[in-house]
Each structure stands twice: as structure tokens, then as C-alpha cells.
Scaffold this motif. Sequence first.
Motif, PDB file in Angstrom:
ATOM      1  N   MET B   1       0.834  -1.218   0.000  1.00  0.00           N
ATOM      2  CA  MET B   1       0.000   0.000   0.000  1.00  0.00           C
ATOM      3  C   MET B   1       0.865   1.264   0.000  1.00  0.00           C
ATOM      4  N   ALA B   2       0.503   2.187  -0.815  1.00  0.00           N
ATOM      5  CA  ALA B   2       1.274   3.432  -0.905  1.00  0.00           C
ATOM      6  C   ALA B   2       0.963   4.341   0.275  1.00  0.00           C
ATOM      7  N   LYS B   3       1.866   5.249   0.530  1.00  0.00           N
ATOM      8  CA  LYS B   3       1.607   6.310   1.486  1.00  0.00           C
ATOM      9  C   LYS B   3       1.090   7.494   0.678  1.00  0.00           C
ATOM     10  N   ILE B   4      -0.048   8.043   1.092  1.00  0.00           N
ATOM     11  CA  ILE B   4      -0.621   9.178   0.363  1.00  0.00           C
ATOM     12  C   ILE B   4      -0.270  10.473   1.097  1.00  0.00           C
ATOM     13  N   LEU B   5       0.437  11.365   0.389  1.00  0.00           N
ATOM     14  CA  LEU B   5       0.835  12.655   0.961  1.00  0.00           C
ATOM     15  C   LEU B   5       0.030  13.744   0.280  1.00  0.00           C
ATOM     16  N   VAL B   6      -0.442  14.721   1.047  1.00  0.00           N
ATOM     17  CA  VAL B   6      -1.061  15.876   0.408  1.00  0.00           C
ATOM     18  C   VAL B   6      -0.206  17.102   0.699  1.00  0.00           C
ATOM     19  N   LYS B  33       9.096   4.428  -5.843  1.00  0.00           N
ATOM     20  CA  LYS B  33       8.222   4.636  -7.002  1.00  0.00           C
ATOM     21  C   LYS B  33       7.114   5.621  -6.602  1.00  0.00           C
ATOM     22  N   THR B  34       7.089   6.755  -7.283  1.00  0.00           N
ATOM     23  CA  THR B  34       6.240   7.867  -6.847  1.00  0.00           C
ATOM     24  C   THR B  34       5.399   8.422  -7.989  1.00  0.00           C
ATOM     25  N   VAL B  35       4.173   8.812  -7.663  1.00  0.00           N
ATOM     26  CA  VAL B  35       3.340   9.537  -8.632  1.00  0.00           C
ATOM     27  C   VAL B  35       2.905  10.848  -7.991  1.00  0.00           C
ATOM     28  N   ILE B  36       2.941  11.926  -8.786  1.00  0.00           N
ATOM     29  CA  ILE B  36       2.462  13.227  -8.311  1.00  0.00           C
ATOM     30  C   ILE B  36       1.152  13.507  -9.046  1.00  0.00           C
ATOM     31  N   VAL B  37       0.101  13.785  -8.290  1.00  0.00           N
ATOM     32  CA  VAL B  37      -1.228  13.973  -8.871  1.00  0.00           C
ATOM     33  C   VAL B  37      -1.663  15.430  -8.713  1.00  0.00           C
ATOM     34  N   TYR B 115       4.618   5.963  -3.107  1.00  0.00           N
ATOM     35  CA  TYR B 115       4.157   7.268  -2.641  1.00  0.00           C
ATOM     36  C   TYR B 115       3.238   7.917  -3.672  1.00  0.00           C
ATOM     37  N   VAL B 116       2.116   8.451  -3.190  1.00  0.00           N
ATOM     38  CA  VAL B 116       1.220   9.243  -4.018  1.00  0.00           C
ATOM     39  C   VAL B 116       1.243  10.654  -3.436  1.00  0.00           C
ATOM     40  N   VAL B 117       1.756  11.616  -4.209  1.00  0.00           N
ATOM     41  CA  VAL B 117       1.836  12.999  -3.741  1.00  0.00           C
ATOM     42  C   VAL B 117       0.697  13.788  -4.380  1.00  0.00           C
ATOM     43  N   TYR B 133      -8.512  14.442   1.365  1.00  0.00           N
ATOM     44  CA  TYR B 133      -9.452  13.500   1.980  1.00  0.00           C
ATOM     45  C   TYR B 133      -8.852  12.119   2.274  1.00  0.00           C
ATOM     46  N   PHE B 134      -8.053  11.604   1.340  1.00  0.00           N
ATOM     47  CA  PHE B 134      -7.527  10.242   1.507  1.00  0.00           C
ATOM     48  C   PHE B 134      -6.103  10.203   2.070  1.00  0.00           C
ATOM     49  N   ALA B 135      -5.597  11.371   2.480  1.00  0.00           N
ATOM     50  CA  ALA B 135      -4.176  11.469   2.852  1.00  0.00           C
ATOM     51  C   ALA B 135      -3.823  10.738   4.148  1.00  0.00           C
ATOM     52  N   ASP B 136      -2.582  10.222   4.176  1.00  0.00           N
ATOM     53  CA  ASP B 136      -2.014   9.668   5.399  1.00  0.00           C
ATOM     54  C   ASP B 136      -1.178  10.731   6.108  1.00  0.00           C
TER      55      ASP B 136
END
Lengths: 84, 271
Positions: B1-6, B33-37, B115-117, B133-136
Motif C-alpha cells: 500500500m502506498a503512502k498518500i501525501l497531500v 516509485k512515486t506519482v504526483i497527482v 508514494y502518491v503525492v 481527503y484520503f491522505a495519510d
Amino acid sequence: MNIFDFFRERKKGSTASIAKERLQIIVAHERGQRSKPDYLPALQQELVDVIRKYVNIESDQVQVALENQGSCSILELNITLPDR
Amino acid sequence: MAKILVVTSGKGGVGKTTTSAAIGTGLALRGHKTVIVDFDVGLRNLDLIMGCERRVVYDFVNVVNGEATLTQALIKDKRLENLFVLAASQTRDKDALTVEGVEKVMKELSENFEYVVCDSPAGIEKGAHLAMYFADEAIVVTNPEVSSVRDSDRMLGLLASKSRRAEEGGDPIKEHLLLTRYNPERVTKGEMLGVDDVEEILAIRLIGVIPESQAVLKASNQGVPVILDDQSDAGQAYSDAVDRLLGKEVAHRFLDVQKKGFLQRLFGGRE
């Protein structure tokens, strides 16, 4: 007044320290507002309406405050009745 | 599971997108491995800061609506193997995103990334709400300036009450303070709030202080995340912040006025 006082004085009257003071006050105030439940204004309005059936009061004569003390909350009502 | 950062702030123009690009790139540089949204639907800019604006074919909203798959919409960074960007839609309005739609995309991203940024739009409306809303964990970007500090505090209140973690009674979102556009010279003169002042008011963990730097504009001009300019003060400060995010203890730099050398004073510093 020695040279250290001179520097301290400037620091105290600086615009940055004014900014800090203003922020501390407004942030504390807004945090207080934040912890209040959403229904408080509606509750206040309904209380005013009920009291108005019997006594003629203005809406600002009713103060509703909710205080948290440990595990329980205290709802404090302060109603100023007009002079007779 | 990724860590979601806002990456959020409330106020606009404080450096959210610059920070999202830098932190995301920094995580990828360290092998994650990271994605920036980009959540700023209608006003996308992350693509420009990342330098992939001409490679956007499908966007976030297309994926939510099922018009494209995630694989089609993810833009692979040309510099780093494990870095991806998901662009926001430029043509739709902000109501194009829904909680359910974002949840579906976040879930799919979580399965494929570490990581999801999430780059939040300014304000506290729908886009900003969905971004956090979904951030860790949250990085609250703040300038040492009254309106930014106040808005950050407002944002902290929302993180504590309006996120999924808050609504479902989970552990609260871990909050980090990132102070940007910091000018030590003005702090010394008493013209700018200092690190200690902002920390005292907001009372959250400081993850980094990014000095006001010419390198930031230079980097965005070229579409290169500033963290890749490892000679610059801002790049190094972001790099330190990424290390702290990953749990390393790193001393803060660039908090004091840099003394100019004799030659620098004579000819004027170029950097």
C-alpha cells in the motif's frame, strides 16, 4: 540604556513581532470557534424564538456557550431579561 | 500500500506545486516509485513545473470518467525511471471530481506506487477537500506572512476534522510544516516572522525551511523540479526535507544570514 537594550527594543517593536502577536490572537480565537458544534447558532435562534413567546428580547440578549471539561460538556445559557 | 501525501496550504501562491514537484522527485531520487497527482482541475500547472506539459494526453478526470485507463493517463518522467505525473484536466470545471471517483483512482495508484503525492489547489473548496481527503500525511506549505499562517491554521483544522481518517475515527493525518520563501536577512531585521514564531503559532512538526531563492524561478522556467538543482540552496533545503520525511534526522540549514565573501561583495553574487 546599554547597547543590548537597543537591540532588544528594536526586536520588540518590530513589524514581525506585531505580526506574531496579531496572529496568536486571531488563531486562538478561530480555534475556539472551530471546536464549537455546527448546531450552536441554530440552537441559539430556536431558544430566542421560544423565549420571545413570553418575553420580548433581542437575539443578542441570549448567549450560548459550550464548554468542555474533561469527559463532559457544559452548555451555558445566559439570558438577559429586559427591565420591567 | 502506498503512502498518500497531500501538499496543501489554503492560501494560493505559497509554493504548493513547486513543493509537490520537489518532494515527489526527491522521493523518486531515493528509489521510491512515486506519482504526483494534480488536483487543480481547470488550472493545471504541475505539468509545466515538471516539464511534461506537451506530453499530456489523458488526465485525472478522463480516468475518473472511464474515458482512459490509468496506464494511459500516467506520464512517465523523462529523467527518473520511477517517477510519474497524473495531470489535472484543463477543460473541465472543479465539479468533475467526486469522492467515489477519486477514491477509485487513489486505490489503483496505491497498488502500484510507494508514494502518491497530491498537489492540492488553493482554497478550501471541493478540489482542496478531495486532495486531502484520503491522505495519510500532510505537508502544510506556509510563507512567513500573516495571511498564509492564518490560512495554514485553518487548513490544519480541516485536516483534523474533514478527512477520511477523521470521519472514520482512524489515526489522525500526520502533519508537517514546510516554511517556504524564507528570508533570514529580513528575519534578523525584524521584518519577517522567524521559524520559531511560525512553529509556535501552528504547533506542528517542522519538516523544512526553504529559503527565498532565485533557483526556484530558474527551475520553473525550464520545467525542472528545483530539487534537481543540487547546487542551489532551495534544492538542498528540499532534499533535506525529503530526508526528514523519510525519518532521517537532518539539521536545518539556511536559517541564518549567509555572509558574503569579499569577492562576492565586490562583484555581487550571481546566485
